[in-house]
Design a protein around this motif. Sequence first.
Motif, PDB file in Angstrom:
ATOM      1  N   GLU A 170       0.925  -1.067  -0.104  1.00 31.71           N
ATOM      2  CA  GLU A 170      -0.155  -0.093  -0.209  1.00 31.71           C
ATOM      3  C   GLU A 170       0.791   1.383   0.012  1.00 31.71           C
ATOM      4  N   THR A 171       1.875   1.264   0.778  1.00 31.44           N
ATOM      5  CA  THR A 171       2.934   2.188   0.781  1.00 31.44           C
ATOM      6  C   THR A 171       3.306   2.545  -0.556  1.00 31.44           C
ATOM      7  N   ILE A 172       3.906   1.650  -1.290  1.00 31.14           N
ATOM      8  CA  ILE A 172       4.567   1.873  -2.660  1.00 31.14           C
ATOM      9  C   ILE A 172       3.482   2.160  -3.493  1.00 31.14           C
ATOM     10  N   ARG A 173       2.312   1.790  -3.593  1.00 32.39           N
ATOM     11  CA  ARG A 173       1.061   2.095  -4.540  1.00 32.39           C
ATOM     12  C   ARG A 173       0.798   3.537  -4.363  1.00 32.39           C
ATOM     13  N   GLU A 174       0.792   4.031  -3.207  1.00 23.98           N
ATOM     14  CA  GLU A 174       0.348   5.465  -2.811  1.00 23.98           C
ATOM     15  C   GLU A 174       1.503   6.187  -3.383  1.00 23.98           C
ATOM     16  N   GLY A 175       2.838   5.894  -3.133  1.00 25.88           N
ATOM     17  CA  GLY A 175       3.858   6.514  -3.667  1.00 25.88           C
ATOM     18  C   GLY A 175       3.873   6.810  -4.998  1.00 25.88           C
ATOM     19  N   TRP A 176       3.596   5.757  -5.843  1.00 26.80           N
ATOM     20  CA  TRP A 176       3.621   5.790  -7.041  1.00 26.80           C
ATOM     21  C   TRP A 176       2.356   6.601  -7.666  1.00 26.80           C
ATOM     22  N   HIS A 177       1.278   6.560  -7.005  1.00 26.28           N
ATOM     23  CA  HIS A 177       0.325   7.511  -7.364  1.00 26.28           C
ATOM     24  C   HIS A 177       0.603   8.868  -7.234  1.00 26.28           C
ATOM     25  N   HIS A 178       1.510   9.368  -6.166  1.00 29.21           N
ATOM     26  CA  HIS A 178       1.882  10.781  -5.941  1.00 29.21           C
ATOM     27  C   HIS A 178       3.052  11.034  -6.853  1.00 29.21           C
ATOM     28  N   VAL A 179       3.721  10.048  -7.431  1.00 28.39           N
ATOM     29  CA  VAL A 179       4.931  10.680  -8.412  1.00 28.39           C
ATOM     30  C   VAL A 179       3.902  10.740  -9.779  1.00 28.39           C
ATOM     31  N   VAL A 180       3.003  10.097 -10.086  1.00 31.22           N
ATOM     32  CA  VAL A 180       2.408  10.070 -11.344  1.00 31.22           C
ATOM     33  C   VAL A 180       1.423  11.533 -11.104  1.00 31.22           C
ATOM     34  N   HIS A 181       0.865  11.792 -10.148  1.00 31.69           N
ATOM     35  CA  HIS A 181      -0.068  12.912  -9.866  1.00 31.69           C
ATOM     36  C   HIS A 181       0.408  13.772  -8.586  1.00 31.69           C
ATOM     37  N   PRO A 182       1.456  14.401  -8.743  1.00 28.23           N
ATOM     38  CA  PRO A 182       1.978  15.297  -7.726  1.00 28.23           C
ATOM     39  C   PRO A 182       1.151  16.332  -7.187  1.00 28.23           C
ATOM     40  N   THR A 183       0.683  16.501  -5.943  1.00 23.89           N
ATOM     41  CA  THR A 183       0.180  17.473  -5.187  1.00 23.89           C
ATOM     42  C   THR A 183       0.968  17.950  -4.227  1.00 23.89           C
ATOM     43  N   ALA A 184       0.724  19.063  -3.709  1.00 27.59           N
ATOM     44  CA  ALA A 184       1.301  20.107  -2.642  1.00 27.59           C
ATOM     45  C   ALA A 184       0.498  19.577  -1.370  1.00 27.59           C
ATOM     46  N   SER A 185       1.289  19.554  -0.220  1.00 24.41           N
ATOM     47  CA  SER A 185       0.586  19.209   1.132  1.00 24.41           C
ATOM     48  C   SER A 185       0.912  20.204   1.939  1.00 24.41           C
ATOM     49  N   ASP A 186       0.021  20.167   2.905  1.00 18.31           N
ATOM     50  CA  ASP A 186      -0.157  21.424   3.835  1.00 18.31           C
ATOM     51  C   ASP A 186       0.639  21.126   5.098  1.00 18.31           C
ATOM     52  N   GLY A 187       0.734  22.000   6.003  1.00 17.52           N
ATOM     53  CA  GLY A 187       1.412  21.847   7.497  1.00 17.52           C
ATOM     54  C   GLY A 187       2.770  21.397   7.320  1.00 17.52           C
TER      55      GLY A 187
END
Length: 324
Positions: free
Chosen positions: A98-115
């Motif tokens: 799940e960690t790798i899957r979510e990481g790959w999703h963020h690489v393909v669709h990067p978004t800025a995070s808050d805080g």
Amino acid sequence: MGEILQLLKRGNKSAMLAAIINSIISIIKGVAFMYTGNVAMFAETMHSLGDAANQFFVFVGSALSKKAPTEKFPNGFGRLVNLVLLGAVLIVGIMAFETIREGWHHVVHPTASDGFILNILVLGIATILESFVLFKAMKEILHDLEIEASGPNVFVKSFANLGRAKPATKLVFMEDLVATIGGLVAIIAVVISYFTKFHQLEGIASILIGAMMFFVVGKVFLDNAAGVIGQADEEMEDKIGALVMADPDVLDIQGITVIKEGEDLHVEVEIEVDPKMTVAAADDIKDRLEEKILAEKGVVDVTIEFDEEDGVMTWRPSNESTKE
């Protein structure tokens, strides 16, 4: 119920401490992730949650493995800790995926995070707590092996003797080593992402953390699969062999086997003696050898067989055999 409580008191303390601390850490990280949406924080949340569940099962397994043998299970429950660990790594494997899957999703669709400040604060506190548990596991490894060390030597000697550690302590050591490194990786990714706007780095960090978790899964699986089958302890075979050969009435060792089941050691020795020896004298040899061998750390039972001397020296330490 009373018997179960007594067994739980004998469970691996490093695993219980790690389970409690990782539960607290996973809650803190989870709240921070929901507030900031940071994918590196998500990876660390999953990591800590998996570690907490894993280490709790390890604690229970290490405690139940201390149960005394019964008529139905005369060899005891030593291998139970290995079976529990095999099941526990499945949890880490799922979390790693799940960690790798979510990481790959963020690489393909990067978004800025808050805080940003919250992320750094939570990850920093979590990494310090993980390193504390790691240090406690290091100390327990050295304590179990009766090795004296202080200061930087604790790190050096615990790494050098990791292969001899108890299965549960070894798992805690490896998981919290990866967790500490993973926390540092996440902090670096959050800082660089914030100042450079290279938001894909948080996803890359998540993938790296997941990959490290898979490394732990593979290592722990291989170690405990060997434990379930029944793995020979060559170092202990050499030690007990030398102890047996030191007896003046033992002329040779035909064979010696030390099987490791969880934290327990089962010893079988076949010795050569003078064929003219009386049964009473042989019984005396057996009694004193059993007493000496059972005094060794981890040995729970000893089987000694006798054979007459054949004039050929058979026993040699395993390290001598390896050299040839």
